[in-house]
Design an enzyme around this catalytic site. Structure first.
Site, short mmCIF file in Angstrom:
data_model
loop_
_atom_site.label_atom_id
_atom_site.label_comp_id
_atom_site.label_asym_id
_atom_site.label_seq_id
_atom_site.Cartn_x
_atom_site.Cartn_y
_atom_site.Cartn_z
N ILE A 134 0.84 -1.20 0.00
CA ILE A 134 0.00 0.00 0.00
C ILE A 134 0.87 1.25 0.00
CG2 ILE A 134 -1.93 -1.15 1.15
CD1 ILE A 134 -1.15 0.49 3.70
N ASP A 135 2.13 1.11 0.46
CA ASP A 135 3.00 2.29 0.59
C ASP A 135 3.50 2.85 -0.74
OD1 ASP A 135 2.71 2.04 3.30
OD2 ASP A 135 4.61 1.02 3.63
N ARG A 268 -8.49 16.99 17.47
CA ARG A 268 -8.58 15.53 17.69
C ARG A 268 -7.74 14.80 16.65
NH1 ARG A 268 -13.52 14.90 20.79
NH2 ARG A 268 -13.51 16.88 21.90
N LEU A 275 -7.02 -0.61 8.66
CA LEU A 275 -8.20 -0.56 7.77
C LEU A 275 -7.77 -0.17 6.36
CD1 LEU A 275 -10.90 1.26 9.91
CD2 LEU A 275 -10.79 -1.15 9.30
O1 F6P Z 1 2.37 -2.59 4.40
C1 F6P Z 1 3.16 -1.50 4.76
C2 F6P Z 1 2.71 -0.97 6.07
O2 F6P Z 1 1.36 -0.79 5.87
C3 F6P Z 1 3.32 0.31 6.59
O3 F6P Z 1 2.81 1.49 6.07
C4 F6P Z 1 3.08 0.18 8.05
O4 F6P Z 1 3.91 0.97 8.79
C5 F6P Z 1 3.31 -1.27 8.28
O5 F6P Z 1 2.93 -1.91 7.08
C6 F6P Z 1 2.65 -1.82 9.50
O6 F6P Z 1 2.37 -3.16 9.34
P1 F6P Z 1 2.27 -4.27 10.49
O7 F6P Z 1 1.60 -3.61 11.65
O8 F6P Z 1 1.46 -5.33 9.87
O9 F6P Z 1 3.66 -4.69 10.79
#
Ligand code: F6P
Length: 350
Positions: A134-135, A268, A275
């Site tokens: 997603i990044d 806030r 999600l």
């Molecule tokens: O998939 C990448 C990512 O979504 C990052 O943006 C995020 O920091 C990380 O994964 C967190 O993933 P997890 O909590 O599954 O290790």
């Protein structure tokens, strides 16, 4: 031909669509293909856990989120560490690859996954990879799959929070995923009409964030939305040694706390978190996944190993793993995307 298929790293939308694309293409080319679904990413290759899969198992999964193979994080830095049996994870994977008689592996994952895939390829495994996250930070491709779906989710959050922000005259800080890069935050921020966008690539000045909010108040706009990436830092934080920087958590809550002390306004923070990785892939992602899958299948068929499939412009191409592994695709502060955000009156905190 015997082909192993695995999904590795954090999950995202579109993994199943990619698996389906690869399987459809390979079974189309080779009806007698033996396809092995390796379980939980590299863990299944290390521990030799897989199941043989037929074409039917890839039916009806085009729009299903998650991955039917399971996934796990196996840090690259641990791949060559000796264990109590005087072996390491890399050797265990190579040994299982040979033992099972695999002719090729199709590996689906992000940056860490690509470093390990390159290592496997350098050590004799026939590998084709597909860029997932997603990044959107995998080097060598215009887009990774999962990104569009995550931007859709993040944009929804920014859209939805506008009504409460406007009704109550509040400042909302929306913390979005992206530890090292700000692609989701910048794109969803622009698409959702955020007033301030803060990303890891551009350390921000707190005073300038306050100025942007106060300027809106002066214009009679009594609410503001700040989109901030997980990895965004103030200019002062960016100067800290790496160890101290890595200990900074919850940038959204941190910023909201400071702003609520300094502004005469309710502030806030909200964090949609995982999600952003969940649910169905968008049609744009399904199309990209299907094309990536088809291209990966074609590369396997042609024996063009050691490559990642990538989107460049409108074409899907093959990029050598050596050009991709270990590099990160960041947003350049000089990019047109940044310039356009500024032309739209969005503050980047600089
Ligand atoms: O998939 C990448 C990512 O979504 C990052 O943006 C995020 O920091 C990380 O994964 C967190 O993933 P997890 O909590 O599954 O290790």
């Amino acid at each position: 031909m015997k082909v192993g298929l695995l999904t590795s790293g954090g999950d995202c939308q579109g993994l199943n669509a990619v698996l389906r694309g690869v399987a459809k293409t390979l079974f189309g080319y080779m009806p007698n293909l033996e396809l092995y679904g390796i379980l939980d990413g590299y863990r299944g290759l290390i521990e030799n856990e897989w199941r043989k899969m037929g074409p039917g198992e890839f039916s009806g999964i085009l729009r299903q989120g998650g991955t039917i193979l399971g996934t796990s994080r196996q840090p690259f830095k641990e791949m060559q560490t000796l264990n109590e049996n005087n072996t390491n994870k890399l050797d265990m994977m190579l040994s299982n690859y040979k033992k099972n008689g695999f002719d090729a592996l199709v590996i689906i994952g992000g940056n860490g996954t690509h470093k390990t895939a390159h290592l496997l390829s350098q050590n004799g495994a026939n590998v084709v990879t597909i860029p997932k996250t997603i990044d959107n930070d995998v080097y060598g491709t215009d887009l990774t799959f999962g990104f569009d779906s995550a931007v859709e989710k993040a944009t929804y959050v920014i859209d939805a929070i506008h009504t409460t922000a406007a009704s109550h005259g509040r400042v909302f800080v929306v913390e979005l995923m992206g530890h090292k890069v700000g692609w989701i935050t910048l794109c969803a921020g622009i698409a959702g009409g955020a007033d301030v966008i803060l990303i890891p690539e551009i350390p921000y000045n707190l005073e300038h964030v306050m100025d942007a909010i106060e300027e809106r108040n002066k214009q009679g706009k009594k609410f503001s939305i700040i989109a901030i990436a997980e990895g965004a830092l103030t200019k002062e934080e960016a100067e800290l040694p790496k160890k101290e920087r890595n200990m900074l958590i919850e940038p959204g809550n941190r910023l909201a706390k400071i702003l609520s002390q300094r502004l005469n306004q309710d502030v806030r923070a909200i964090v949609p978190g995982h999600l952003q990785r969940g649910g169905d892939p968008t049609s744009t992602d399904r199309l990209l996944c299907s094309r990536f899958g088809a291209m990966a299948g074609e590369l396997v068929k042609k024996g063009q190993f050691g490559n990642m499939v990538a989107l460049r412009g409108n074409e899907i191409i093959a990029v050598p793993l050596s050009e991709v592994a270990g590099k990160l695709k960041v947003i350049s502060p000089d990019s047109q995307l940044i310039k356009h955000a500024q032309l739209l009156g969005i503050s980047l905190g600089i």
